[in-house]
Motif scaffolding. Structure first.
Motif, PDB file in Angstrom:
ATOM      1  N   TYR A   1      52.384  -9.845  26.643  1.00  0.00           N
ATOM      2  CA  TYR A   1      51.221  -8.947  26.671  1.00  0.00           C
ATOM      3  C   TYR A   1      51.572  -7.644  27.391  1.00  0.00           C
TER       4      TYR A   1
ATOM      5  N   THR B   1      49.976   0.375  28.720  1.00  0.00           N
ATOM      6  CA  THR B   1      48.883   0.863  29.563  1.00  0.00           C
ATOM      7  C   THR B   1      48.310  -0.267  30.414  1.00  0.00           C
ATOM      8  N   ALA B   2      48.316  -1.484  29.889  1.00  0.00           N
ATOM      9  CA  ALA B   2      47.875  -2.639  30.678  1.00  0.00           C
ATOM     10  C   ALA B   2      48.895  -2.933  31.779  1.00  0.00           C
TER      11      ALA B   2
ATOM     12  N   LEU C   1      41.088  -2.007  32.701  1.00  0.00           N
ATOM     13  CA  LEU C   1      41.713  -2.022  31.382  1.00  0.00           C
ATOM     14  C   LEU C   1      40.841  -1.346  30.335  1.00  0.00           C
TER      15      LEU C   1
ATOM     16  N   GLU D   1      40.478  -2.371  24.263  1.00  0.00           N
ATOM     17  CA  GLU D   1      41.407  -3.133  23.429  1.00  0.00           C
ATOM     18  C   GLU D   1      42.333  -4.003  24.278  1.00  0.00           C
ATOM     19  N   ASP D   2      42.879  -3.437  25.353  1.00  0.00           N
ATOM     20  CA  ASP D   2      43.747  -4.229  26.238  1.00  0.00           C
ATOM     21  C   ASP D   2      42.980  -5.399  26.839  1.00  0.00           C
ATOM     22  N   ARG D   3      41.742  -5.164  27.236  1.00  0.00           N
ATOM     23  CA  ARG D   3      40.902  -6.234  27.813  1.00  0.00           C
ATOM     24  C   ARG D   3      40.644  -7.330  26.777  1.00  0.00           C
TER      25      ARG D   3
ATOM     26  N   LEU E   1      43.779  -9.435  26.263  1.00  0.00           N
ATOM     27  CA  LEU E   1      44.018 -10.314  27.419  1.00  0.00           C
ATOM     28  C   LEU E   1      43.046 -11.488  27.412  1.00  0.00           C
TER      29      LEU E   1
ATOM     30  N   ASP F   1      53.987  -5.522  25.301  1.00  0.00           N
ATOM     31  CA  ASP F   1      53.371  -4.914  24.119  1.00  0.00           C
ATOM     32  C   ASP F   1      52.270  -3.911  24.455  1.00  0.00           C
ATOM     33  N   ARG F   2      51.795  -3.916  25.687  1.00  0.00           N
ATOM     34  CA  ARG F   2      50.663  -3.071  26.089  1.00  0.00           C
ATOM     35  C   ARG F   2      51.016  -2.320  27.370  1.00  0.00           C
TER      36      ARG F   2
END
Length: 141
Positions: free
Chosen positions: A122, A128-129, A24, A27-29, A32, A125-126
């Motif tokens: 999550y 790429t994650a 990740l 920001e994604d990490r 989460l 909204d994300r």
């Protein structure tokens, strides 16, 4: 992991190269790791029971778990070992089916326990994650 003042209280660490948390983006990490509640599981404690209908997701922050499945004749088999940086239990949140395996702590495990609703939000909204999770799931096949 958010503290009372909103800061992330997870230790800064290097996640293993084959883990979702390593894959990740920062920001994604961070987002989460702010979801759910932090829990500690002692060795031998079950995080997930095969066949159960709960659907919480466990973001492993520290320690190791074994993932066990049952054969048709009832023997338990080791499917994998998961450690810090991995997720376990995400399929139940996505497919709404009973748990396909059990997850048991091998060592003291620290995890973020995330509700299915928060996890699906999550991923929505994300993107790429969500793509990183899809890739991780396909690599596990």
């Amino acid at each position: 992991m958010a503290s009372r003042d909103g800061r992330i209280d997870a230790p800064v660490r290097h996640w293993g190269p084959d883990t979702l948390l390593h894959t990740l983006g920062d920001e994604d990490r961070t987002v989460l790791l702010a979801l759910g509640a932090r829990r500690t599981f002692e060795p031998g404690a079950a995080l997930i029971g095969e066949g159960s209908t709960d659907a919480d997701i466990f973001v492993l922050l520290d320690g190791y778990c074994k993932v066990l499945g049952n054969t048709m004749d009832g023997r338990a088999v080791l499917l994998s070992i998961r450690g810090h940086g991995d997720l376990v239990g995400e399929l139940a949140a996505l497919d709404h089916k009973p748990r396909s395996a059990s997850v048991v702590a091998l060592t003291t495990v620290v995890a973020r326990v995330v509700t299915p609703r928060a996890f699906v939000g999550y991923l929505r909204d994300r993107p790429t994650a969500a793509t990183a999770l899809q890739t991780a799931l396909l690599n596990d096949l």
